[in-house]
Scaffold this motif. Sequence first.
Motif, PDB file in Angstrom:
ATOM      1  N   LYS A  74      79.909   0.516 -13.053  1.00 30.94           N
ATOM      2  CA  LYS A  74      81.022  -0.365 -13.389  1.00 30.94           C
ATOM      3  C   LYS A  74      80.600  -1.358 -14.470  1.00 30.94           C
ATOM      4  CE  LYS A  74      84.549  -3.307 -11.260  1.00 30.94           C
ATOM      5  NZ  LYS A  74      85.085  -3.847  -9.991  1.00 30.94           N
ATOM      6  N   PHE A  98      87.944   3.024 -12.877  1.00 29.88           N
ATOM      7  CA  PHE A  98      86.578   2.801 -12.421  1.00 29.88           C
ATOM      8  C   PHE A  98      85.904   1.606 -13.093  1.00 29.88           C
ATOM      9  CE2 PHE A  98      87.454   7.170 -11.269  1.00 29.88           C
ATOM     10  CZ  PHE A  98      86.947   7.236  -9.989  1.00 29.88           C
ATOM     11  N   ASP A 180      87.433   1.798  -8.524  1.00 30.19           N
ATOM     12  CA  ASP A 180      86.813   0.475  -8.478  1.00 30.19           C
ATOM     13  C   ASP A 180      87.371  -0.318  -9.659  1.00 30.19           C
ATOM     14  OD1 ASP A 180      85.237  -1.691  -7.930  1.00 30.19           O
ATOM     15  OD2 ASP A 180      83.345  -0.756  -8.481  1.00 30.19           O
TER      16      ASP A 180
END
Length: 538
Positions: A74, A98, A180
Amino acid sequence: MTGDRLTRRLADLAAQGRPLAPDMPGLGAIALALTAQDPDRIVLSQGGRDISRSEMIGMARRLGAGLLGRGLKKGAVVAFQLPNWWEATIINMACALFGWRLVPLLPIYRAAELGAILPACQVQAIFLPPATPKVDYRAMVLGLDTPPELIFSVRVSEDPDGFEALAAQSSPLENLPQPDLAPCHDAKVIIFTSGSTGRPKGVIHTHASIDAVVRQTVDFWGMSEGDTLYVPSPIGHIGGSIYAFEFPWITGCRTVLEDTWNPARAVEQIDHHGVTFMAGATPFLTGLLDAAETARTRLPSLGRFICGGASVSPELIRRALAAFPNAVVSRAYGSSEVPLAFPGIRDRSIAETRANTDGETAVDFKILAPDLTPAPPGSSGEIALRGPQMFAGYLDPNDDVGSFTDDGFFLMGDLGRKVDGRFIEITGRTKDIIIRKGENISPLEIETVLLRHPGVANVSVVGAPDPERGEIVMAFVVPQAGTVFTMEAMTSHLNQAGLARQKFPERLEVVETLPMNSVGKVQKPELRKIAADLVACS
């Protein structure tokens, strides 16, 4: 490496207290929610292929899983150097899901541009098209001093590490890593634009600022899920990228993506798909008008065309209004830093009377005198803008210096005047920039490269007006004594230097001297006049 330089830069910008866009969900969160509501809705069409919400999310999650498996964390920075291909929309969505930062790159870029951009952004992964007779993209990137760690091919089906393999992994969605998502004020995209410094400048936009661009213009244009966008504008630009990547999700509309500009094909596609919206620089509008006239169609579905990025004559706007009777055709004005600040004219009823303006404001704007105080009403001055779609700042903090007023307005580098308090008319430039086919070209960058040629004693590069391209690039060269300098020699030298072909001068004028002032500075206004006269007489 996870884009640490960019993370630190964002922290510095946040500490400065510059106004931010409102907190809004990022594209990833929006896309997941909308897909749950209506998974079969078509987001994108290209070349006879329709991609639904669920299909795009599925491919993006598989692509993301493949990148995670290769160590991408990330906050990492991902780039692509692709034509207007649907695969780029999947890469963009994977980044949104992501938490990766995206760097769209124009296919015309060569080693000179990539060698500056990729290390500046700490790009860790890049997606490239197959080699063409003109350029081997993979070889070019591998030949850089600091190539990215991960290099993926697109549309090379036999490559086990290519886009196709990554996006087609067999794991069901429920077994893939969960998205994410990045915070809304994290960087979403870094767009590069040529500046007067002679090197690419990285423009940082957050998820929130991009969302603000789309929502503001959607409201201004009155767009809805019934609209269809035709997008031939390069996705390496801020305009093409938001039309292809953002609009279909935030508005529910559909994008028809085009990788090669062909006016006759554009007319066919607009009529076939019932396209309601298109945007583009002057060559797009002139080409569309000529092709529609040849095809004897008035493009009845077309409801809006906005034209910007280069000189647009009022006569061209009026011609388009007459040719496309259902469309609001107007000029528009903005930049990579403050996109669509003036997104055109709201209503067809006033589009013709305001054909000489560059749009109606969607942001706070001021017209400033050289000392940055307000210019007298009705007079021309430097345009200063501030709004929620304004970028966070430049990647290089040195580029921020002198770019903002004390109260947070961005100085556009263009001269203009207010018309009736809410319209803008561009009257000139404060920065030395050539705009060719909507592309910003830095004369200084070309001059610096040409001065390396042993046969060049001095050089000055300016823009000359051109009805189709906005401007062409013209080089005035003083050769070394006893040297003959030719167009062929110039083109060969620029090619060997790795400069993008877009920046090559279309015309060379060999001269004995350049006009100078008392302190030895080239008088570019005089050269621009000479260039315009030469073009007019040719």
